[in-house]
Design a protein around this motif. Structure first.
Motif, PDB file in Angstrom:
ATOM      1  N   LEU A   1       1.559   8.056   3.088  1.00 52.25           N
ATOM      2  CA  LEU A   1       2.541   6.990   2.894  1.00 52.25           C
ATOM      3  C   LEU A   1       1.985   5.916   1.954  1.00 52.25           C
ATOM      4  CD1 LEU A   1       4.109   6.345   6.426  1.00 52.25           C
ATOM      5  CD2 LEU A   1       5.072   7.608   4.490  1.00 52.25           C
ATOM      6  N   CYS A   2       2.818   5.476   1.037  1.00 54.80           N
ATOM      7  CA  CYS A   2       2.438   4.442   0.092  1.00 54.80           C
ATOM      8  C   CYS A   2       2.359   3.098   0.834  1.00 54.80           C
ATOM      9  CB  CYS A   2       3.488   4.402  -1.014  1.00 54.80           C
ATOM     10  SG  CYS A   2       2.892   3.673  -2.523  1.00 54.80           S
ATOM     11  N   HIS A   3       1.319   2.317   0.554  1.00 56.32           N
ATOM     12  CA  HIS A   3       1.126   1.039   1.234  1.00 56.32           C
ATOM     13  C   HIS A   3       0.365   0.081   0.320  1.00 56.32           C
ATOM     14  CE1 HIS A   3      -2.344   3.587   2.065  1.00 56.32           C
ATOM     15  NE2 HIS A   3      -3.054   2.483   2.222  1.00 56.32           N
ATOM     16  N   ARG A   4       0.356  -1.194   0.714  1.00 58.87           N
ATOM     17  CA  ARG A   4      -0.333  -2.197  -0.099  1.00 58.87           C
ATOM     18  C   ARG A   4      -0.676  -3.426   0.731  1.00 58.87           C
ATOM     19  NH1 ARG A   4       3.884  -5.631  -3.816  1.00 58.87           N
ATOM     20  NH2 ARG A   4       5.260  -6.337  -2.142  1.00 58.87           N
ATOM     21  N   VAL A   5      -1.496  -4.291   0.140  1.00 61.53           N
ATOM     22  CA  VAL A   5      -1.742  -5.647   0.627  1.00 61.53           C
ATOM     23  C   VAL A   5      -1.271  -6.566  -0.483  1.00 61.53           C
ATOM     24  CG1 VAL A   5      -3.475  -7.340   1.305  1.00 61.53           C
ATOM     25  CG2 VAL A   5      -3.688  -4.971   2.071  1.00 61.53           C
ATOM     26  N   THR A   6      -0.308  -7.450  -0.175  1.00 63.43           N
ATOM     27  CA  THR A   6       0.255  -8.333  -1.195  1.00 63.43           C
ATOM     28  C   THR A   6      -0.813  -9.314  -1.693  1.00 63.43           C
ATOM     29  OG1 THR A   6       1.063  -9.930   0.435  1.00 63.43           O
ATOM     30  CG2 THR A   6       2.572  -8.142  -0.210  1.00 63.43           C
ATOM     31  N   PRO A   7      -0.602  -9.912  -2.867  1.00 61.53           N
ATOM     32  CA  PRO A   7      -1.597 -10.835  -3.425  1.00 61.53           C
ATOM     33  C   PRO A   7      -1.991 -11.947  -2.440  1.00 61.53           C
ATOM     34  CG  PRO A   7       0.061 -10.328  -5.068  1.00 61.53           C
ATOM     35  CD  PRO A   7       0.540  -9.730  -3.762  1.00 61.53           C
ATOM     36  N   ILE A   8      -3.252 -12.332  -2.529  1.00 57.20           N
ATOM     37  CA  ILE A   8      -3.813 -13.394  -1.690  1.00 57.20           C
ATOM     38  C   ILE A   8      -3.740 -14.696  -2.492  1.00 57.20           C
ATOM     39  CG2 ILE A   8      -5.812 -14.151  -0.343  1.00 57.20           C
ATOM     40  CD1 ILE A   8      -4.855 -11.354   0.503  1.00 57.20           C
ATOM     41  N   ALA A   9      -2.966 -15.662  -2.001  1.00 55.75           N
ATOM     42  CA  ALA A   9      -2.796 -16.940  -2.701  1.00 55.75           C
ATOM     43  C   ALA A   9      -3.920 -17.922  -2.362  1.00 55.75           C
ATOM     44  CB  ALA A   9      -1.443 -17.549  -2.355  1.00 55.75           C
ATOM     45  N   ALA A  10      -4.468 -17.825  -1.153  1.00 49.77           N
ATOM     46  CA  ALA A  10      -5.550 -18.727  -0.730  1.00 49.77           C
ATOM     47  C   ALA A  10      -6.290 -18.090   0.440  1.00 49.77           C
ATOM     48  CB  ALA A  10      -4.991 -20.079  -0.314  1.00 49.77           C
ATOM     49  N   GLY A  11      -7.583 -18.370   0.532  1.00 43.29           N
ATOM     50  CA  GLY A  11      -8.389 -17.851   1.640  1.00 43.29           C
ATOM     51  C   GLY A  11      -8.855 -16.422   1.391  1.00 43.29           C
ATOM     52  N   LYS A  12      -9.240 -15.763   2.471  1.00 42.26           N
ATOM     53  CA  LYS A  12      -9.754 -14.389   2.387  1.00 42.26           C
ATOM     54  C   LYS A  12      -9.260 -13.601   3.585  1.00 42.26           C
ATOM     55  CE  LYS A  12     -14.180 -13.901   2.973  1.00 42.26           C
ATOM     56  NZ  LYS A  12     -15.628 -13.806   2.776  1.00 42.26           N
ATOM     57  N   ARG A  13      -8.755 -12.397   3.340  1.00 37.64           N
ATOM     58  CA  ARG A  13      -8.292 -11.494   4.400  1.00 37.64           C
ATOM     59  C   ARG A  13      -9.378 -10.460   4.646  1.00 37.64           C
ATOM     60  NH1 ARG A  13      -5.707  -6.477   4.927  1.00 37.64           N
ATOM     61  NH2 ARG A  13      -4.015  -6.447   6.435  1.00 37.64           N
ATOM     62  N   LEU A  14      -9.667 -10.194   5.912  1.00 33.57           N
ATOM     63  CA  LEU A  14     -10.639  -9.174   6.303  1.00 33.57           C
ATOM     64  C   LEU A  14      -9.940  -8.114   7.148  1.00 33.57           C
ATOM     65  CD1 LEU A  14     -13.524 -11.529   7.473  1.00 33.57           C
ATOM     66  CD2 LEU A  14     -13.411 -10.271   5.318  1.00 33.57           C
ATOM     67  N   ALA A  15     -10.282  -6.858   6.916  1.00 34.78           N
ATOM     68  CA  ALA A  15      -9.681  -5.781   7.703  1.00 34.78           C
ATOM     69  C   ALA A  15     -10.672  -4.636   7.845  1.00 34.78           C
ATOM     70  CB  ALA A  15      -8.401  -5.280   7.047  1.00 34.78           C
ATOM     71  N   LEU A  16     -10.669  -4.022   9.012  1.00 36.94           N
ATOM     72  CA  LEU A  16     -11.408  -2.783   9.230  1.00 36.94           C
ATOM     73  C   LEU A  16     -10.481  -1.660   8.765  1.00 36.94           C
ATOM     74  CD1 LEU A  16     -13.576  -1.729  12.094  1.00 36.94           C
ATOM     75  CD2 LEU A  16     -11.606  -0.313  11.605  1.00 36.94           C
ATOM     76  N   VAL A  17     -11.009  -0.727   7.974  1.00 33.47           N
ATOM     77  CA  VAL A  17     -10.210   0.410   7.506  1.00 33.47           C
ATOM     78  C   VAL A  17     -10.986   1.704   7.733  1.00 33.47           C
ATOM     79  CG1 VAL A  17      -8.813  -0.871   5.832  1.00 33.47           C
ATOM     80  CG2 VAL A  17     -10.995   0.082   5.128  1.00 33.47           C
ATOM     81  N   ALA A  18     -10.249   2.752   8.110  1.00 32.58           N
ATOM     82  CA  ALA A  18     -10.869   4.053   8.359  1.00 32.58           C
ATOM     83  C   ALA A  18      -9.830   5.145   8.138  1.00 32.58           C
ATOM     84  CB  ALA A  18     -11.414   4.118   9.791  1.00 32.58           C
ATOM     85  N   TRP A  19     -10.316   6.368   7.967  1.00 32.41           N
ATOM     86  CA  TRP A  19      -9.433   7.507   7.727  1.00 32.41           C
ATOM     87  C   TRP A  19      -9.901   8.698   8.539  1.00 32.41           C
ATOM     88  CZ3 TRP A  19     -12.032   4.599   4.182  1.00 32.41           C
ATOM     89  CH2 TRP A  19     -11.262   3.693   3.452  1.00 32.41           C
ATOM     90  N   ALA A  20      -8.961   9.316   9.229  1.00 36.18           N
ATOM     91  CA  ALA A  20      -9.249  10.551   9.977  1.00 36.18           C
ATOM     92  C   ALA A  20      -8.881  11.727   9.088  1.00 36.18           C
ATOM     93  CB  ALA A  20      -8.455  10.595  11.281  1.00 36.18           C
ATOM     94  N   HIS A  21      -9.775  12.681   9.001  1.00 34.77           N
ATOM     95  CA  HIS A  21      -9.574  13.865   8.157  1.00 34.77           C
ATOM     96  C   HIS A  21      -9.153  15.062   9.027  1.00 34.77           C
ATOM     97  CE1 HIS A  21     -11.458  12.570   4.263  1.00 34.77           C
ATOM     98  NE2 HIS A  21     -11.794  11.565   5.075  1.00 34.77           N
ATOM     99  N   GLY A  22      -8.535  16.028   8.375  1.00 33.69           N
ATOM    100  CA  GLY A  22      -8.127  17.247   9.056  1.00 33.69           C
ATOM    101  C   GLY A  22      -7.932  18.365   8.060  1.00 33.69           C
ATOM    102  N   PRO A  23      -7.559  19.554   8.540  1.00 33.17           N
ATOM    103  CA  PRO A  23      -7.362  20.684   7.651  1.00 33.17           C
ATOM    104  C   PRO A  23      -6.230  20.420   6.654  1.00 33.17           C
ATOM    105  CG  PRO A  23      -6.823  21.284   9.912  1.00 33.17           C
ATOM    106  CD  PRO A  23      -7.294  19.879   9.929  1.00 33.17           C
ATOM    107  N   SER A  24      -6.253  21.123   5.539  1.00 35.81           N
ATOM    108  CA  SER A  24      -5.223  20.966   4.508  1.00 35.81           C
ATOM    109  C   SER A  24      -3.844  21.255   5.071  1.00 35.81           C
ATOM    110  CB  SER A  24      -5.493  21.898   3.332  1.00 35.81           C
ATOM    111  OG  SER A  24      -6.716  21.572   2.732  1.00 35.81           O
TER     112      SER A  24
END
Length: 100
Positions: free
Chosen positions: A75-98
């Protein structure tokens, strides 16, 4: 196959955010099945930086500190522009068979 990629803490400083993309493309990322993002700081720490998934747009729950959002990596996704401050996020990906 589990978590093949390292689990990351993504920092989004003031600026363009992270434009529309998918997490499963080619090579090492081609077996990504599920993407995970968890905001690590409250949305009051920054302006902008909204997490959105197409075609759903944004969801207030996805912005809450500590709220895990898991979605198909194609699925297509994004984080919109940051106008002030800093955003922090934990990101991970689960893999599987094709996909067949």
């Amino acid at each position: 196959m589990g978590f093949v990629d390292p689990i990351l803490v993504a920092e989004y400083p003031e600026g363009p955010g992270f434009d529309w993309h998918i997490d499963a493309v080619t090579g090492v990322t081609s077996t990504r099945k599920l993407s995970l993002t968890v905001p690590l700081n409250p949305p009051t720490d920054f302006k902008g930086g909204r997490f959105e998934i197409a075609p759903f747009g944004e969801n207030e729950f996805w912005q809450c500190q500590g709220a895990a959002t898991i979605f198909p990596s194609f699925l297509c996704h994004r984080v919109t522009p940051i106008a002030a401050g800093k955003r922090l996020a934990l990101v991970a990906w689960a893999h599987g068979p094709s996909f067949r």
